[in-house]
Design an enzyme around this catalytic site. Sequence first.
Site, mmCIF file in Angstrom:
data_model
loop_
_atom_site.group_PDB
_atom_site.id
_atom_site.type_symbol
_atom_site.label_atom_id
_atom_site.label_comp_id
_atom_site.label_asym_id
_atom_site.label_seq_id
_atom_site.Cartn_x
_atom_site.Cartn_y
_atom_site.Cartn_z
ATOM 1 N N ALA A 9 39.562 15.876 6.201
ATOM 2 C CA ALA A 9 40.322 14.908 6.916
ATOM 3 C C ALA A 9 39.971 13.932 7.601
ATOM 4 O O ALA A 9 40.598 13.407 8.653
ATOM 5 C CB ALA A 9 41.390 16.005 7.765
ATOM 6 N N ASN A 94 25.494 17.990 1.557
ATOM 7 C CA ASN A 94 26.845 17.958 0.976
ATOM 8 C C ASN A 94 26.986 19.082 -0.173
ATOM 9 O O ASN A 94 28.100 19.413 -0.450
ATOM 10 C CB ASN A 94 27.267 16.616 0.375
ATOM 11 C CG ASN A 94 27.588 15.564 1.561
ATOM 12 O OD1 ASN A 94 27.594 16.211 2.701
ATOM 13 N ND2 ASN A 94 27.757 14.439 1.365
ATOM 14 N N HIS A 174 27.762 5.385 -9.239
ATOM 15 C CA HIS A 174 27.847 4.698 -8.076
ATOM 16 C C HIS A 174 26.522 4.424 -7.361
ATOM 17 O O HIS A 174 25.564 5.444 -7.379
ATOM 18 C CB HIS A 174 28.729 5.651 -7.339
ATOM 19 C CG HIS A 174 29.505 5.232 -6.110
ATOM 20 N ND1 HIS A 174 30.415 4.203 -6.486
ATOM 21 C CD2 HIS A 174 29.820 5.593 -4.864
ATOM 22 C CE1 HIS A 174 30.959 4.003 -5.368
ATOM 23 N NE2 HIS A 174 30.810 5.011 -4.317
HETATM 24 N N1 APR Z 1 35.165 22.128 4.783
HETATM 25 C C1 APR Z 1 36.329 21.426 4.905
HETATM 26 N N2 APR Z 1 35.861 20.195 5.441
HETATM 27 C C2 APR Z 1 34.860 19.786 5.695
HETATM 28 C C3 APR Z 1 33.415 20.654 5.715
HETATM 29 C C4 APR Z 1 33.679 21.991 5.028
HETATM 30 N N3 APR Z 1 32.779 22.800 4.711
HETATM 31 N N4 APR Z 1 32.511 19.982 5.958
HETATM 32 C C5 APR Z 1 32.904 18.774 6.441
HETATM 33 N N5 APR Z 1 34.169 18.669 6.390
HETATM 34 C C6 APR Z 1 35.044 17.552 6.752
HETATM 35 C C7 APR Z 1 34.640 17.079 8.151
HETATM 36 O O1 APR Z 1 35.099 17.780 9.199
HETATM 37 C C8 APR Z 1 35.311 15.775 8.240
HETATM 38 O O2 APR Z 1 36.746 15.562 8.569
HETATM 39 O O3 APR Z 1 34.901 16.462 5.880
HETATM 40 C C9 APR Z 1 35.368 15.109 6.553
HETATM 41 C C10 APR Z 1 34.460 14.225 6.047
HETATM 42 O O4 APR Z 1 35.190 13.085 6.679
HETATM 43 P P1 APR Z 1 34.293 11.743 7.427
HETATM 44 O O5 APR Z 1 33.155 12.302 8.151
HETATM 45 O O6 APR Z 1 35.472 10.918 7.955
HETATM 46 O O7 APR Z 1 33.896 11.123 5.705
HETATM 47 P P2 APR Z 1 34.505 10.050 4.922
HETATM 48 O O8 APR Z 1 34.481 8.486 5.370
HETATM 49 O O9 APR Z 1 36.052 10.400 4.756
HETATM 50 O O10 APR Z 1 33.886 10.258 3.478
HETATM 51 C C11 APR Z 1 33.928 11.581 2.883
HETATM 52 O O11 APR Z 1 33.714 10.455 0.606
HETATM 53 O O12 APR Z 1 33.426 8.207 0.123
HETATM 54 C C12 APR Z 1 32.890 9.592 0.260
HETATM 55 O O13 APR Z 1 30.599 9.058 0.882
HETATM 56 C C13 APR Z 1 32.091 9.513 1.395
HETATM 57 O O14 APR Z 1 30.904 11.777 0.979
HETATM 58 C C14 APR Z 1 31.699 10.852 1.797
HETATM 59 C C15 APR Z 1 33.344 11.456 1.656
#
Ligand code: APR
Length: 312
Positions: A9, A94, A174
């Site tokens: 989210a 990741n 990418h």
């Molecule tokens: N289960 C569910 N959600 C998770 C988990 C997990 N185990 N670990 C992390 N998250 C959630 C985080 O809590 C966070 O809300 O994943 C979300 C990642 O959001 P952001 O840090 O805002 O990252 P964002 O900019 O959305 O990018 C997400 O997309 O484009 C790619 O490189 C980018 O890998 C990155 C991904």
Amino acid sequence: MRKVTVVGAGMVGSTTAMRIAEQGSADVAIIDIYGDLARGKALDIAQSLALTSSASRVEGGDDYRLAEGSRVAVITAGFPRQPGMSRADLMEKNADVVRKVVASVAEVAPDCVIVMVTNPLDEMSYLAWKTTGWDRHRIMGMAGLLDGSRLAYFAARELGLTPGQVQPTVLGSHGDAMLPLPRFTSAAGVPLSELLAPETLRELAERTREGGAEIVSLLKQGSAYHAPSACAARMVRAVLEDEGLQVAASVLLEGEYGLRGVFLGVPVILGEGGWREVVELPLSGEERKELEDCARRIKERMEELDGWLAGS
Ligand code: APR
């Protein structure tokens, strides 16, 4: 109504969920390890829909039962790359997240299509495929469409056109193994290679390759999400509507382009059930060599991931 789940989210996940909900083509579930974050974003999006004609329901939380019966799952969960973090560090961090998330989604939505967004993209798409053991057509990584829309924007600016008049083709991966193809990118029907000088084409390709990094350095915090979410939502719509839309996506090749066992960005046709087929462009000898080089580099990273999986 049909359902789409977005895991993560954060910025990319919540804007993707918003776009899908605004399209009104499906109910949307947002799942995050921080349940309240997902709940809050879902409420916020749901409360914006009164100003649209969308009938989508939007729910959020940390419980994977929300994803039950989803047609498509968009995976954005993970960590962004921090300054000083190597690509390998990011991959391991990741991979741990993506493996768990994908297994949880597969349990409650065993027939869904996965659109991977978490980086590093090709490796995470491969991991989703390995974790699920699904038919390769149901797993695809979103990158080529994003890289293509960046190229379309830069080319359109150069030519004084609107971005929508440019039909881009960006293959490979990418990042550093990205392969923008000016011969297969057309502006108002004319190949870019016939409209712009080689030096300009090289500059456009370089800026496209660095497109994500340029935004990271301007934002200071976080990375791009408007264009990434637009691309993820577009792929979701193509699957839901069984559109037959051609986009570049990272998929597992089994002989196409003479390559096998590698997730690589190539043009595919999207429809119900995922990607239907790979479109094989008539590449020149030089272009083919460059694509093979991208594939070799990605395969090395996939093997690195295999090593990590074996040891974890
Ligand atoms: N289960 C569910 N959600 C998770 C988990 C997990 N185990 N670990 C992390 N998250 C959630 C985080 O809590 C966070 O809300 O994943 C979300 C990642 O959001 P952001 O840090 O805002 O990252 P964002 O900019 O959305 O990018 C997400 O997309 O484009 C790619 O490189 C980018 O890998 C990155 C991904």
